[in-house]
Design a protein around this motif. Structure first.
Motif, short mmCIF file in Angstrom:
data_model
loop_
_atom_site.label_atom_id
_atom_site.label_comp_id
_atom_site.label_asym_id
_atom_site.label_seq_id
_atom_site.Cartn_x
_atom_site.Cartn_y
_atom_site.Cartn_z
N UNK A 323 51.51 -10.73 -35.20
CA UNK A 323 51.65 -9.05 -35.96
C UNK A 323 52.66 -8.96 -36.21
N UNK A 324 51.89 -8.71 -38.05
CA UNK A 324 53.07 -8.57 -38.95
C UNK A 324 53.29 -7.76 -39.44
N UNK A 325 52.83 -6.39 -39.01
CA UNK A 325 53.11 -5.09 -39.30
C UNK A 325 52.28 -3.82 -38.14
N UNK A 326 53.08 -2.43 -37.58
CA UNK A 326 52.03 -1.70 -37.35
C UNK A 326 52.40 -0.28 -37.95
N UNK A 327 51.74 0.47 -37.96
CA UNK A 327 52.52 1.72 -38.67
C UNK A 327 50.93 2.95 -38.20
#
Length: 476
Positions: A323-327
């Protein structure tokens, strides 16, 4: 003494003629002597009660006799009393009936428990049958084949994206695995579609494609594959329009995910369109977070999707399998607050076009109108947002082409239109009428691929595509 005898004789002589008007009483006085008393009705007192009390007394006597008989029956005495009619017998009978009812209740409770156990066994059997493939069975030693696509320098740690076993067919090729559905907790709204008014096309059909421009026409649908289980009624299929050079997955790789189920995680990868049509995946991945909606996209080597039961966007890097990003998408509605008209928890819809990554959604602040935001592809941060005047629930789906939002009028009508366009460059919207076909009657996904200049759609088990033609931009 002689006087008393005389009085008695006189009274006896008079009784024959006046016995209906006189009464005779005999008793002892205080000294124990016999005393006789005569009472004679006076002719002047005809209203006085006669001997015996009259009709009123007779009525009272009759009522008293009935009451005495009733009491005798209640206590079980007297000639009118039958067997088992006393208070003790009535109480015993009530206790007996109560015991019978209690036994009947216990019997019914046992029956209910037995039915519940049978229902649980039937549910387990249904789950077991759903978990089995329709035509083939899982070999015990079947393992997922990467097809040589993983880079030799891949991460050494355990990946949160787990490869799933697949089925080996008789011809030695990998086939799609079966998928246990569980209870399909998937929303499907049966709402009528409110169509926006349509206008005439603004471009001539004879205009040539000039690159990026306004949508002029959409071709007839071309079917590439039909899903073979209920899990495939809705879903997403896609190709990366900007696959990174030298990455593990090239631009010809096709990806598919079925979106019916309580835990949507399986992402199937196919080597090319031919293998996709035949149903032979080379990769099956398990997403780290369950997915919601049919609004997922691929862009520049990453898979973008909405995490289930939240407004959180997830960027999953396919090269590193991390997972490279969560927002969180600020203020966005989710899980049925502002879906498209067909339902499906399609509150948040990601899109890709020539200008990058977008998200289509709504919020309380927008009061259900469509909001378009451009996202940073790496961090998922919102760069800029536009609020339109079109209600999200009034359209069946939406997509982006060249920085313009387009909405679809109906998901079920065989012949419908792309009926609205919003230009983020000018902030202006307008109604249009570009013909569009829902050939299979339930279109749950429409996305644009700028590399192939096509719309990808999922129409009632069918994975289809439409060619698009763009016209000249309006003069600024």
């Amino acid at each position: 003494m002689k006087l008393q005898v005389a009085l008695c004789m006189a009274c006896l002589l008079l009784m024959g003629s006046a016995q209906d008007r006189a009464t005779f009483q005999r008793g002892n006085d205080q000294r124990g002597r016999c005393q006789y008393t005569f009472t004679v009705s006076s002719p002047r007192e005809a209203s006085c009660p006669v001997s015996g009390g009259g009709p009123e007394m007779e009525t009272l006597k009759a009522r008293l006799a009935l009451l005495e008989a009733h009491v005798s029956r209640l206590v079980g005495e007297g000639p009118g009393a039958g067997p088992g009619t006393g208070p003790r017998d009535a109480h015993a009978q009530a206790e007996h009936e109560r015991a019978q009812l209690q036994r009947e209740k216990e019997r019914l409770d046992g029956t209910v428990q037995d039915l519940q156990a049978r229902l649980a066994d039937m549910k387990q059997e249904v789950e077991r049958l759903r978990a089995q493939p329709c035509l083939e069975a899982f070999p015990q030693s079947a393992a997922l084949q990467d097809g040589g696509r993983r880079a030799a320098s891949g991460s050494g740690g355990a990946s949160p994206l787990v490869s799933r076993p697949v089925v080996q067919s008789e011809r030695g090729r990998v086939r799609d695995s079966a998928w246990s559905l569980g209870s399909p907790g998937y929303q499907e709204l049966k709402a009528e579609v409110t169509q926006l008014p349509a206008s005439q096309l603004t471009q001539e059909e004879s205009e040539k494609d000039t690159g990026c421009g306004e949508l002029v026409s959409v071709s007839q649908p071309v079917s590439h594959r039909k899903a073979d289980s209920i899990a495939g009624k809705y879903g997403v299929w896609m190709q990366d329009p900007e696959a990174p050079p030298g990455g593990p997955y090239g631009p010809q790789m096709v990806w598919r995910i079925d979106t019916i189920g309580t835990d949507v995680r399986q992402l199937f990868g196919y080597e090319d369109m031919n293998q996709f049509s035949r149903g032979f995946p080379t990769k099956v991945l398990l997403l780290p977070d369950p997915m919601e909606s049919t609004g997922a996209v691929l862009y520049h080597g990453s898979f973008y999707y909405q995490r289930c039961l939240s407004r959180t966007l997830v960027r999953y890097d396919l090269a590193t399998e991390t997972v490279a990003a969560r927002r969180e998408l600020p203020h966005a509605g989710f899980h049925g607050q502002y879906p498209y008209s067909w339902g499906g928890y399609t509150d948040i819809d990601l899109a890709v076009d020539e200008q990058g990554l977008w998200v289509i959604y709504s919020s309380n602040k927008a009061k259900g109108n469509i909001v378009v935001s451009q996202l940073d592809p790496k961090s998922l941060e919102v760069r800029r947002s536009w609020e339109t005047s079109v209600r999200k629930a009034a359209v069946a789906n939406a997509f982006m082409i060249c920085g313009r939002l387009y909405t679809l009028a109906s998901y079920a009508a065989p012949n419908t239109t792309i009926n609205y366009s919003y230009d983020t460059a000018t902030g202006q919207g307008k109604v249009i009428a570009v013909p569009f076909q829902n050939r299979h009657g339930y279109n749950s996904m429409v996305d644009y691929n700028p590399s192939h200049r096509k719309l990808y759609a999922w129409d009632n088990f069918h994975m289809i595509s439409y060619g698009v033609r763009l016209g000249k931009l309006d003069a600024k």
